[in-house]
Write a protein that holds these residues in place. Structure first.
Motif, PDB file in Angstrom:
ATOM      1  N   LYS A   1       0.836  -1.199   0.000  1.00 15.40           N
ATOM      2  CA  LYS A   1       0.000   0.000   0.000  1.00 15.40           C
ATOM      3  C   LYS A   1       0.877   1.257   0.000  1.00 15.40           C
ATOM      4  CE  LYS A   1      -0.439   0.183   4.986  1.00 15.40           C
ATOM      5  NZ  LYS A   1      -1.307   0.287   6.123  1.00 15.40           N
ATOM      6  N   LYS A   2       0.277   2.331  -0.454  1.00 15.54           N
ATOM      7  CA  LYS A   2       0.993   3.600  -0.474  1.00 15.54           C
ATOM      8  C   LYS A   2       1.067   4.162   0.935  1.00 15.54           C
ATOM      9  CE  LYS A   2      -0.656   4.785  -5.068  1.00 15.54           C
ATOM     10  NZ  LYS A   2      -1.465   5.732  -5.837  1.00 15.54           N
ATOM     11  N   LYS A   3       2.065   4.986   1.149  1.00 18.92           N
ATOM     12  CA  LYS A   3       2.205   5.555   2.489  1.00 18.92           C
ATOM     13  C   LYS A   3       2.463   7.055   2.385  1.00 18.92           C
ATOM     14  CE  LYS A   3       4.847   5.054   6.643  1.00 18.92           C
ATOM     15  NZ  LYS A   3       6.132   4.639   7.156  1.00 18.92           N
ATOM     16  N   LEU A   4       1.629   7.819   3.060  1.00 21.34           N
ATOM     17  CA  LEU A   4       1.796   9.276   3.054  1.00 21.34           C
ATOM     18  C   LEU A   4       2.839   9.637   4.113  1.00 21.34           C
ATOM     19  CD1 LEU A   4       0.703  12.045   2.001  1.00 21.34           C
ATOM     20  CD2 LEU A   4      -0.886  12.003   3.926  1.00 21.34           C
ATOM     21  N   VAL A   5       3.971  10.103   3.670  1.00 22.96           N
ATOM     22  CA  VAL A   5       5.068  10.389   4.601  1.00 22.96           C
ATOM     23  C   VAL A   5       5.105  11.869   4.971  1.00 22.96           C
ATOM     24  CG1 VAL A   5       7.565  10.263   4.911  1.00 22.96           C
ATOM     25  CG2 VAL A   5       6.384   8.454   3.702  1.00 22.96           C
ATOM     26  N   LEU A   6       4.792  12.727   4.007  1.00 23.12           N
ATOM     27  CA  LEU A   6       4.722  14.168   4.300  1.00 23.12           C
ATOM     28  C   LEU A   6       3.347  14.670   3.900  1.00 23.12           C
ATOM     29  CD1 LEU A   6       8.170  15.460   2.990  1.00 23.12           C
ATOM     30  CD2 LEU A   6       7.537  14.922   5.349  1.00 23.12           C
ATOM     31  N   ASP A   7       2.741  15.439   4.794  1.00 20.46           N
ATOM     32  CA  ASP A   7       1.380  15.890   4.555  1.00 20.46           C
ATOM     33  C   ASP A   7       1.334  17.416   4.638  1.00 20.46           C
ATOM     34  OD1 ASP A   7      -1.325  16.071   4.309  1.00 20.46           O
ATOM     35  OD2 ASP A   7      -1.807  15.168   6.249  1.00 20.46           O
ATOM     36  N   LYS A   8       1.376  18.051   3.494  1.00 25.69           N
ATOM     37  CA  LYS A   8       1.267  19.514   3.371  1.00 25.69           C
ATOM     38  C   LYS A   8       2.223  20.254   4.305  1.00 25.69           C
ATOM     39  CE  LYS A   8      -3.426  19.484   1.695  1.00 25.69           C
ATOM     40  NZ  LYS A   8      -4.812  19.611   2.040  1.00 25.69           N
ATOM     41  N   VAL A   9       3.473  19.924   4.182  1.00 22.20           N
ATOM     42  CA  VAL A   9       4.500  20.574   5.010  1.00 22.20           C
ATOM     43  C   VAL A   9       4.827  21.948   4.420  1.00 22.20           C
ATOM     44  CG1 VAL A   9       6.924  20.459   5.702  1.00 22.20           C
ATOM     45  CG2 VAL A   9       5.486  18.429   5.856  1.00 22.20           C
ATOM     46  N   SER A  10       4.682  22.976   5.229  1.00 23.85           N
ATOM     47  CA  SER A  10       5.038  24.340   4.795  1.00 23.85           C
ATOM     48  C   SER A  10       5.936  24.991   5.843  1.00 23.85           C
ATOM     49  CB  SER A  10       3.783  25.195   4.622  1.00 23.85           C
ATOM     50  OG  SER A  10       3.010  24.723   3.554  1.00 23.85           O
ATOM     51  N   VAL A  11       7.078  25.457   5.411  1.00 21.96           N
ATOM     52  CA  VAL A  11       8.021  26.124   6.319  1.00 21.96           C
ATOM     53  C   VAL A  11       8.753  27.209   5.531  1.00 21.96           C
ATOM     54  CG1 VAL A  11      10.122  25.850   7.692  1.00 21.96           C
ATOM     55  CG2 VAL A  11       8.437  24.013   7.679  1.00 21.96           C
ATOM     56  N   ASP A  12       8.934  28.360   6.131  1.00 20.86           N
ATOM     57  CA  ASP A  12       9.795  29.389   5.545  1.00 20.86           C
ATOM     58  C   ASP A  12      10.997  29.580   6.458  1.00 20.86           C
ATOM     59  OD1 ASP A  12       8.194  29.826   3.435  1.00 20.86           O
ATOM     60  OD2 ASP A  12       7.533  31.833   4.005  1.00 20.86           O
ATOM     61  N   VAL A  13      12.176  29.573   5.882  1.00 14.41           N
ATOM     62  CA  VAL A  13      13.385  29.826   6.667  1.00 14.41           C
ATOM     63  C   VAL A  13      13.929  31.178   6.231  1.00 14.41           C
ATOM     64  CG1 VAL A  13      15.695  28.994   7.237  1.00 14.41           C
ATOM     65  CG2 VAL A  13      13.863  27.349   6.802  1.00 14.41           C
ATOM     66  N   ARG A  14      14.149  32.054   7.205  1.00 15.44           N
ATOM     67  CA  ARG A  14      14.570  33.414   6.860  1.00 15.44           C
ATOM     68  C   ARG A  14      16.076  33.506   6.636  1.00 15.44           C
ATOM     69  NH1 ARG A  14      11.194  35.488  12.016  1.00 15.44           N
ATOM     70  NH2 ARG A  14       9.126  34.957  11.197  1.00 15.44           N
ATOM     71  N   PRO A  15      16.485  34.435   5.796  1.00 15.94           N
ATOM     72  CA  PRO A  15      17.923  34.566   5.547  1.00 15.94           C
ATOM     73  C   PRO A  15      18.676  34.896   6.830  1.00 15.94           C
ATOM     74  CG  PRO A  15      16.666  35.899   3.994  1.00 15.94           C
ATOM     75  CD  PRO A  15      15.695  35.405   5.024  1.00 15.94           C
ATOM     76  N   GLY A  16      19.790  34.254   7.054  1.00 15.88           N
ATOM     77  CA  GLY A  16      20.668  34.587   8.169  1.00 15.88           C
ATOM     78  C   GLY A  16      20.296  33.955   9.498  1.00 15.88           C
ATOM     79  N   GLU A  17      19.315  33.076   9.512  1.00 14.83           N
ATOM     80  CA  GLU A  17      18.962  32.458  10.800  1.00 14.83           C
ATOM     81  C   GLU A  17      19.457  31.014  10.881  1.00 14.83           C
ATOM     82  OE1 GLU A  17      14.753  32.389  11.563  1.00 14.83           O
ATOM     83  OE2 GLU A  17      14.277  31.145   9.842  1.00 14.83           O
ATOM     84  N   ILE A  18      19.560  30.545  12.131  1.00 11.11           N
ATOM     85  CA  ILE A  18      19.808  29.114  12.334  1.00 11.11           C
ATOM     86  C   ILE A  18      18.457  28.491  12.623  1.00 11.11           C
ATOM     87  CG2 ILE A  18      20.975  27.338  13.690  1.00 11.11           C
ATOM     88  CD1 ILE A  18      23.181  29.183  14.312  1.00 11.11           C
ATOM     89  N   PHE A  19      18.085  27.536  11.776  1.00  4.65           N
ATOM     90  CA  PHE A  19      16.758  26.955  11.863  1.00  4.65           C
ATOM     91  C   PHE A  19      16.874  25.469  12.178  1.00  4.65           C
ATOM     92  CE2 PHE A  19      12.737  25.294  10.472  1.00  4.65           C
ATOM     93  CZ  PHE A  19      11.818  26.320  10.682  1.00  4.65           C
TER      94      PHE A  19
END
Lengths: 252, 268
Positions: B33-51
């Protein structure tokens, strides 16, 4: 960029003791001539030539198959390709660079074995058999094709299966011409299969010029040109297939 | 989930990394069967930060990083690094990447490995030599420069891995579990290097299991559980609300478990 990848592949494989095959070959040749010392010179020459060419062929086959496979499928399995795939090098450049590195290694290996072969014949028979270098060059062409085929298989299968597929291709490729000739006797289905195999798989008989070279010093230029173009066409085709699969492949 | 779905506050600058509605379905074989591993992942990483990117085993962290670096293709959604898709070679020219438990060519030496990277980036020969010396010094491998990598310890491999990610002076550095296989001293050194990269204005994105590292070094972090982002925000906000990043982690994992029981087969 292509050359950087080729050089790294060459160095990595070279240091991985793959050229031990040269020493095994030299040992085999020495043992063969020791055993044959009581055989008359004429027969001895013919046996040694066959034995030497078969030896180069055997070690060339091992190198093509096992390094061709380690080039991609083993690296995918070990995940040692991941860091390079994220660099600004396209996947086909990576593939071609690695193939070129391996080709350089194959050339070095076959050159050494060829030189040892001639030296051994000189010591045993008292003459330099330079015409045999054509046979050795044709073996190099043959294994360039087989290495490209091994690379193509290794882009989509596991190392073990890639070895198996490549060996099967090699053994079928060595008999496609004969199969095509005899197949019609077994019905139209077999005849069709014979034609299909002949068209799709490389005909490795083209690279075997032992019989042609028995009674002459050189081959017609047209035959040499045909074989070189034939080899290049198959290398190009195999690498094109490899590229098509590799560019669409995911690395989990 | 309040912070999870809300996009981070808009800034004038283009995000260094922009992940939008990322979904990944794995189809192992046609029989499975298929497996959903990521579900609508949204992230913004800003310039110059440690994330920091955290989550339990099997949450989908490595899958996300592999999609971010082009090793895997998304089923849907997008990833942009410095405003462009990662598939573009020009963008890969500007990023550095350290895979999880990295494997390199074991018969090449440390210096040869960095030179190879320099050549791939098209750096001039003199620059390659200078960068190789500089980076080997930075990761304290100067004495091991001519040693084949198969003789390196795990910690040394991790350090040469960081060095190879920095050869091109990248603007964005992406690291998958950079602190794994390291002893406390090695871990501290890598963390200090990440802080130094931030001081140079670079963006650092790393996944980890070590929550203390996130709390002590990251500006912001995202928490991924069962393929979904459960929190994106500053470390300061999380600490103010839950007392520590660890408490936030445990709270959100419990919340996710309450939605659906843990999947014993999850392991990616």
């Amino acid at each position: 960029m292509l050359l950087a990848v080729a050089r790294a592949t060459f160095l990595e494989s070279l240091r991985d003791r793959v050229l031990y095959s040269i020493f095994l070959f030299a040992l085999g040749m020495l043992l063969a001539s020791a055993f044959l010392s009581s055989v008359p010179v004429g027969d001895r020459g013919s046996i040694l030539k066959d034995f030497g060419l078969a030896g180069i062929s055997f070690f060339g086959l091992c190198l093509s198959v096992f390094l061709g496979i380690s080039l991609v499928s083993k690296e995918i399995e070990r995940k040692s390709l991941y860091w390079l795939l994220v660099k600004p090098v396209s996947r086909h450049q990576l593939l071609v660079g690695k193939y070129l590195g391996l080709l350089a290694l194959l050339l070095l290996d076959i050159q050494f074995m060829g030189a040892l072969f001639l030296l051994q014949l000189r010591l045993s028979l008292g003459v330099w058999e330079f015409s045999l270098l054509t046979n050795v060059a044709f073996l190099f062409l043959k294994f360039s094709v087989l290495t490209a085929i091994a690379v193509a298989f290794s882009t989509f299968s596991t190392p073990t299966l890639s070895v198996l597929y490549t060996l099967v291709t090699y053994f079928i490729g060595n008999s496609t011409a004969r199969f095509r000739a005899f197949a019609p006797e077994y019905g139209p289905g077999a005849a069709f299969a014979g034609e299909l195999f002949y068209l799709l798989l490389p005909n490795f008989d083209n690279f075997d010029i032992r019989k042609e070279m028995l009674h002459r010093a050189s081959l017609p230029a047209a035959q040499v040109l045909f074989t070189v173009v034939y080899a290049l066409a198959y290398v190009f085709l195999a690498l094109a297939v490899a590229r098509f699969i590799f560019e669409r492949r995911e690395f989990n | 989930m309040e912070s999870a779905t809300a996009a981070p506050p808009a800034t004038s600058a283009t995000p260094a990394i922009r992940i939008r509605e990322l979904c990944k379905v794995f189809k192992d074989h046609w029989t499975r069967k298929k497996k959903l591993v990521l579900d609508k992942v949204s992230v913004d990483v800003r310039p110059g930060e440690i994330f920091g990117f955290i989550g339990p085993n099997g949450a989908g962290k490595s899958t996300t990083l592999k999609i971010m670096t082009g090793l895997l293709f998304p089923t849907s959604g997008q990833v942009e690094v410095l405003g462009r898709p990662i598939a573009e070679k020009e963008i890969r020219q500007r990023i550095g990447f350290l895979p999880e438990s990295p494997q390199f060519y074991t018969y090449l030496t440390g210096a040869e490995t960095l030179s190879l990277v320099g050549e791939i980036f098209g750096l001039p020969r003199a620059e390659i030599r200078r960068r190789t010396d500089e980076l080997l010094g930075l990761v304290r491998l100067h004495d091991a420069r001519d040693l084949a990598l198969r003789k390196y310890s795990k910690g040394m491999i991790q350090r040469i891995g960081l060095a190879q990610a920095l050869v091109n002076s990248p603007e964005v550095v992406i690291l998958d579990e950079p602190m794994s296989d390291l002893d406390p001293i090695g871990r501290r050194e890598i963390l200090d290097m990440l802080s130094a990269l931030k001081a140079q204005g670079k963006t650092v994105f790393f996944s980890t299991h070590i929550l203390y590292d996130v709390e002590s070094r990251c500006d912001r972090f995202a928490l991924l559980v069962k393929g979904r982002i459960r929190y994106v925000g500053t470390v300061a906000d999380a600490v103010a609300r839950w007392g520590s990043v660890e408490n936030a982690f445990m709270d959100k994992v419990r919340e996710a478990d309450a939605e659906s029981p843990p999947d014993p087969s999850a392991g990616r």
